[in-house]
Design a protein around this motif. Structure first.
Motif, PDB file in Angstrom:
ATOM      1  N   ARG A   9     -12.821  81.674  -7.464  1.00 33.40           N
ATOM      2  CA  ARG A   9     -11.637  81.364  -6.662  1.00 33.40           C
ATOM      3  C   ARG A   9     -11.070  82.603  -5.975  1.00 33.40           C
ATOM      4  O   ARG A   9     -10.567  82.525  -4.860  1.00 33.40           O
ATOM      5  CB  ARG A   9     -10.578  80.641  -7.484  1.00 33.40           C
ATOM      6  N   ARG A  13     -10.850  83.130  -1.910  1.00 27.02           N
ATOM      7  CA  ARG A  13      -9.607  83.530  -1.235  1.00 27.02           C
ATOM      8  C   ARG A  13      -9.840  84.762  -0.362  1.00 27.02           C
ATOM      9  O   ARG A  13      -9.399  84.816   0.788  1.00 27.02           O
ATOM     10  CB  ARG A  13      -8.501  83.798  -2.253  1.00 27.02           C
ATOM     11  N   VAL A  27      -6.756  76.779   0.384  1.00 29.67           N
ATOM     12  CA  VAL A  27      -7.071  77.569  -0.804  1.00 29.67           C
ATOM     13  C   VAL A  27      -5.877  77.551  -1.761  1.00 29.67           C
ATOM     14  O   VAL A  27      -6.044  77.370  -2.967  1.00 29.67           O
ATOM     15  CB  VAL A  27      -7.459  79.019  -0.431  1.00 29.67           C
ATOM     16  N   ALA A  31      -5.338  75.928  -5.819  1.00 32.91           N
ATOM     17  CA  ALA A  31      -4.974  76.804  -6.935  1.00 32.91           C
ATOM     18  C   ALA A  31      -4.463  76.019  -8.139  1.00 32.91           C
ATOM     19  O   ALA A  31      -4.554  76.489  -9.266  1.00 32.91           O
ATOM     20  CB  ALA A  31      -3.925  77.820  -6.485  1.00 32.91           C
ATOM     21  N   ASP A  35     -11.496  75.183 -11.803  1.00 37.63           N
ATOM     22  CA  ASP A  35     -12.647  75.344 -10.909  1.00 37.63           C
ATOM     23  C   ASP A  35     -13.459  74.058 -10.775  1.00 37.63           C
ATOM     24  O   ASP A  35     -13.888  73.705  -9.680  1.00 37.63           O
ATOM     25  CB  ASP A  35     -13.542  76.487 -11.387  1.00 37.63           C
ATOM     26  N   ALA A  38     -11.621  71.698  -8.463  1.00 35.98           N
ATOM     27  CA  ALA A  38     -11.707  72.143  -7.070  1.00 35.98           C
ATOM     28  C   ALA A  38     -13.089  71.822  -6.491  1.00 35.98           C
ATOM     29  O   ALA A  38     -13.198  71.346  -5.363  1.00 35.98           O
ATOM     30  CB  ALA A  38     -11.426  73.642  -6.980  1.00 35.98           C
ATOM     31  N   TRP A  68     -16.779  78.009  -1.420  1.00 39.70           N
ATOM     32  CA  TRP A  68     -16.538  77.674  -2.836  1.00 39.70           C
ATOM     33  C   TRP A  68     -17.735  76.958  -3.442  1.00 39.70           C
ATOM     34  O   TRP A  68     -18.204  77.310  -4.521  1.00 39.70           O
ATOM     35  CB  TRP A  68     -15.277  76.816  -2.985  1.00 39.70           C
ATOM     36  N   PRO A 105     -12.352  79.573 -15.805  1.00 37.83           N
ATOM     37  CA  PRO A 105     -12.745  79.841 -14.427  1.00 37.83           C
ATOM     38  C   PRO A 105     -14.176  80.372 -14.366  1.00 37.83           C
ATOM     39  O   PRO A 105     -14.628  81.057 -15.284  1.00 37.83           O
ATOM     40  CB  PRO A 105     -11.754  80.899 -13.950  1.00 37.83           C
TER      41      PRO A 105
END
Length: 179
Positions: A9, A13, A27, A31, A35, A38, A68, A105
């Motif tokens: 992440r 970014r 983005v 948050a 992960d 997302a 991503w 993450p």
């Protein structure tokens, strides 16, 4: 997070800031998800709660999903952390139960040249699948690899720019006249 590693992440970014700053609200919106959440949303597999009648699938030329999804996919292959379906189902059930992220993450450790090439190829492939032009895809892939190399350079204690101080480096004079 380890000094020599970067979270996916954070990499996303940084790259989006460089190549598509207009996507920073997307983005920021991601948050709030872990992960895995997302990736599900960006991959278009989580369609059940779309209140506007359209989703990210209609915005196929966005940089954020390309970076991503490609980096996550490459990190999973490189680190070898593909989760067993049972673990994934358990994590999903816990997320639903507690209504908050439970997964760790995804972190990318320092990479070899071959692994960097794999990440670059993954970004190029994902960009082509998402309808980005080859030239734009190359810029994005180069930005991703550059950021990964910078993370490794920072971890090695090598200064990013000539004359920059490093925490473990030799003491440098505070003023140029002390040279």
């Amino acid at each position: 997070m380890d000094v020599e590693a970067i979270r996916v992440r954070d990499l996303v970014r940084d790259v989006v800031t460089e190549v598509a700053p207009e996507e920073l609200p997307l983005v920021a919106g991601l948050a709030g998800f872990d992960d895995a959440g997302a990736v599900r949303r960006l991959g278009g597999r989580d369609r059940r709660r779309e209140t506007l009648g359209f989703g990210l699938g209609e915005a196929a030329a966005l940089v954020t999903p390309v970076v991503w999804l490609a980096v996550d996919q490459a990190a999973q292959r490189i680190v070898g952390t593909w989760m067993d379906n049972g673990i994934t189902r358990t994590g999903t059930a816990l997320r639903r139960l507690f209504r908050r992220p439970v997964s760790e993450p995804v972190v990318i450790p320092p990479l070899t040249r071959e692994q960097l090439a794999l990440v670059r190829e993954s970004v190029l492939t994902m960009a082509a699948q998402r309808g980005l032009e080859a030239e734009r895809a190359a810029v994005i892939a180069d930005a991703v690899v550059t950021r990964l190399v910078l993370v490794e350079t920072e971890a090695d204690g090598t200064p990013e720019l000539p004359g920059s101080d490093t925490p473990d480096g030799p003491e440098r004079p505070d003023r140029p006249d002390e040279l």
